[in-house]
Enzyme design. Structure first.
Site, PDB file in Angstrom:
ATOM      1  N   ALA A  12       0.858  -1.188   0.000  1.00  0.00           N
ATOM      2  CA  ALA A  12       0.000   0.000   0.000  1.00  0.00           C
ATOM      3  C   ALA A  12       0.892   1.237   0.000  1.00  0.00           C
ATOM      4  O   ALA A  12       2.103   1.153   0.193  1.00  0.00           O
ATOM      5  CB  ALA A  12      -0.915   0.007   1.218  1.00  0.00           C
ATOM      6  N   LYS A  13       0.291   2.366  -0.221  1.00  0.00           N
ATOM      7  CA  LYS A  13       0.990   3.653  -0.112  1.00  0.00           C
ATOM      8  C   LYS A  13      -0.054   4.742   0.028  1.00  0.00           C
ATOM      9  O   LYS A  13      -1.208   4.583  -0.414  1.00  0.00           O
ATOM     10  CB  LYS A  13       1.856   3.928  -1.345  1.00  0.00           C
ATOM     11  CG  LYS A  13       3.070   4.791  -1.046  1.00  0.00           C
ATOM     12  CD  LYS A  13       4.107   4.012  -0.227  1.00  0.00           C
ATOM     13  CE  LYS A  13       5.370   4.829   0.000  1.00  0.00           C
ATOM     14  NZ  LYS A  13       6.388   4.023   0.708  1.00  0.00           N
TER      15      LYS A  13
END
Length: 713
Positions: A396-397
């Site tokens: 994720a980011k």
């Protein structure tokens, strides 16, 4: 509805609207959009002094809204519909088109074209007919600056969303055409959906006559609110509708109302423009960089997928597309109150690339050039990074397009807490666990953890990592990424038979990663000869005293001006003749333009995506030993994993234990990549292409986990 009800364990009709009647749907829902538009058209005729009985109408678009507008226009208003069209073309009869016969023809033939007794005409010709009412009920941008001067209808009733461009709006207004804007005219659908939700909530259902009566009341009241507001401000109806909507949106929270502005039309339009301009619009350069990062991530993936196929391990059909695409993407636009009392809008993102192997994990960055494409690329790289070092996370980011240096501490806290609230629907200790990245720090993680904990009612330390030790952070986390870079560099130096005491190192970027990589290198006995930050760089061929440099940066917030070195540019630093080059700043730093000038023997990627695919090929040909980002900077996510585990079990380790465990994981991953590169050479992999070897290893692990879990349902 059934799927949701099965998951939650009880019947939940209110979770969705537009259902069949036996499942809790509302009577009158099927023709609600058109009916609401007909009611609004009736009111428009009243204020214009028009008699619609026998008046002509044309309908562009003959789907649900268009067909019901035909039927109801005739039944309720006495309109004579002389022309209709669909995606195939249109038909015209000046004596009127029979609804029952035309709708039957449409059902049988799939188009209105060819309807007996009618002439054919194009969609463009339909829009320009001299009718009393024109119903655009198809797609966006049908009435433009080009054809608006030729519109001869008295009323344009927008049953479609966005059929009229802003430029056309002004032309129609100047020409005396009365436009009923889309989010008033076609609001009948959402209004009856609201009625359905209310009926579901109380389990008491209204008759069709009650639905029609309540819809009529709502549409009539809304129409006159818009009409009167537009007249008061001397603007066209769409701006009037926006003003009504904005007044009703801000009044409950602030107690303030929009009041008539001096200057009339232009003053109102300027006010609205200010509101729109508050939304984030990334610079062309930011968009270019974000796209470049995303395209690089895809190119690297595709290359690894091809070599897997060549090695006899092809990815199952369809799995490639599954792994190429993010699982979910959230964009949030949110307000923050500034210290001067003003309100500023910010745009943030949270992207989950893949969650097959466990909770999604990835940092949050604050930087003016954050874009969705950049965050998407970083999330994909996180998936492969976690799989490569074999920790149970997906990728994720997140990020906010903001320069944190321009915010006061209180503004930064307010922005962080609001952003955390906006993305909290995705966050969970077992679902999505953020961490620091560029422009964020342990204090920001503390605010995120506290915000989430306030919403749940109890402390949730495991929902975020990179926190201060006092609230569940782990010792060694701040230094972990930079320290991990040097742990991997130490192994690369061994493989290349360069004693670490004789190694020269240049580091681009002196933030968290770069500074701790430099400190660790200094402690290991290596000679750090150059470092840089966004302001520029410094160089000393005899080696920099890193502890004193850290003190200098603490005082001056830049490496510039350090007395024991000479100035150097970032571009010059990248091309220095050193044993190890560590790009530890942002993406796309080493490109096809400067790659031929790189003189380092080892390139250790402390940043994410610092090398473009084109530069990769050039460096491979030059024989540069590349330690790819998903391996080189994995120390941060490994320490984050350790922090998460300690938070979940409420049992904490010593810094020595943290470092020993991290070093074991990184060393194992490093030599697994070397072994994979040697294996894949037999199938066409270029010697030294450790990036593709690392990606192939990581992708295969995620692919196998996907197949073992199976595809739901």
């Amino acid at each position: 509805m059934d799927e949701y009800s099965t998951i939650v364990g009880y019947n939940a009709p209110g979770v969705i609207t537009g259902k069949p009647l036996p499942l809790g749907g509302s009577r009158g829902r099927e023709d609600a959009t058109a009916r609401g538009g007909i009611y609004a058209t009736r009111e428009a005729a009243k204020v214009l002094g028009l008699d619609l009985n026998g008046a002509t109408a044309a309908i562009q678009g003959y789907g649900n809204a268009g067909q019901h507008a035909h039927r109801l226009g005739v039944e309720l208003l006495g309109l004579k519909v002389v022309a209709v069209s669909d995606s195939q073309g249109g038909v015209y009869n000046p004596r009127g088109l029979d609804f029952a016969a035309l709708s039957a023809w449409k059902r049988e033939h799939g188009t209105v074209v060819g309807f007996p007794g009618a002439d054919t005409l194009t969609n463009e010709e339909l829009l320009e007919l001299p009718v009393t009412v024109l119903f655009p009920a198809a797609l966006e941008n049908q009435i433009t600056a080009e054809n608006a001067p030729r519109i001869r209808a008295r009323i344009v009733a927008e049953l479609a969303n966005g059929p009229t461009t802003p430029e056309a709006d002004h032309i129609l207004h100047e020409n005396g055409v009365y436009v009923i804007p889309d989010f008033l005219c076609n609001a009948g659908g959402v209004t009856v959906s609201y009625f359905e939700m209310v009926q579901n909530a109380y389990g008491y259902y209204w008759s069709e006559a009650e639905v029609h009566q309540r819809l009529d009341e709502k549409m009539t009241a809304a129409f006159h609110a818009v009409h009167e507001t537009a007249r008061r401000y001397r603007v066209h109806n769409r701006l009037g509708a926006y003003i009504v909507a904005i007044e009703r949106t801000i009044s409950p929270t602030s107690g303030s109302h929009l009041h008539p502005l001096e200057g009339g039309t232009m003053a109102v339009e300027r006010s609205v423009e200010v509101s729109y301009s508050a939304f984030y619009s990334p610079s062309p350069e930011a968009v270019r960089k974000g796209l470049q990062a995303w395209h690089a991530a895809l190119a690297q993936f595709d290359k690894a997928a091809r070599i897997l196929e060549a090695s006899g391990h092809p990815l199952k059909k369809g799995l490639i597309e599954f792994l190429r695409r993010p699982k979910r993407e959230l964009i949030v636009n949110f307000p923050v109150q500034m210290d001067d009392g003003s309100i500023q809008m910010f745009t943030g993102y949270r992207v989950h690339h893949n969650a097959v192997r466990g909770p999604t994990k990835g940092g949050i960055r604050y930087h003016p050039d954050v874009t969705l494409e950049e965050v998407r690329a970083l999330a994909m790289w996180m998936t492969w990074k976690c799989a490569l070092v074999n920790i149970p996370y997906g990728g994720a980011k997140g990020g906010v397009a903001v320069d944190p240096m321009k915010l006061s501490p209180r503004e930064l806290e307010r922005l962080t807490r609001r952003y955390a609230t906006e993305i909290s629907l995705l966050m969970h200790p077992g679902g999505d666990v953020p961490a620091p990245d560029v422009g964020t720090n342990p204090q920001i993680m503390a605010w995120i953890m506290d915000t989430y904990s306030m919403h749940t009612g109890f402390a949730q330390p495991a929902v975020v990592t990179g926190k201060p030790v006092e609230i569940g952070g782990t010792v060694g986390r701040v230094e972990a990424t930079g320290r991990g870079v040097m742990m991997v560099v130490a192994e690369a130096l061994k493989v290349n038979r360069i004693p670490i005491e004789q190694a020269t190192i240049a580091i681009q970027g002196f933030g968290n990663v770069g500074s701790h990589a430099a400190l660790t290198a200094y402690q290991m006995g290596a000679k750090v000869v150059a470092v840089s930050d966004l302001h520029g760089g410094i160089y000393n061929p005899k080696g920099l005293n890193i502890p004193r440099l850290v003190e200098h940066v603490g005082q001056h917030r830049t490496v510039i001006g350090f007395p024991e070195a000479e100035p150097i540019t970032n571009a010059e630093l990248l091309t220095l003749k050193v044993d190890v080059l560590i790009p530890a700043a942002l993406e796309n730093q080493i490109t096809a333009e400067n790659a031929p000038l790189i003189q380092a023997r080892i390139l250790a990627e402390g940043a994410n995506g610092p090398t473009t695919p084109e530069a990769d090929e050039i460096l491979l040909e030059k024989g540069v030993f590349i330690v790819p980002d998903i391996l080189c900077n994995a120390g941060g996510v490994i320490a984050s994993y350790f922090e998460w585990v300690q938070d979940l079990q409420s049992f904490f380790w010593t810094e020595e234990e943290i470092n020993q465990r991290m070093e074991r994981i990184l060393q194992r991953a490093f030599y697994e990549v070397l072994a994979k590169e040697e294996e894949l050479r037999r199938y066409g992999l270029k010697p030294g292409d450790y990036r593709t070897a690392a990606q192939a290893l990581a992708i295969w692990r995620v692919a196998q986990a996907t197949l073992i879990r199976g595809i739901y349902p």
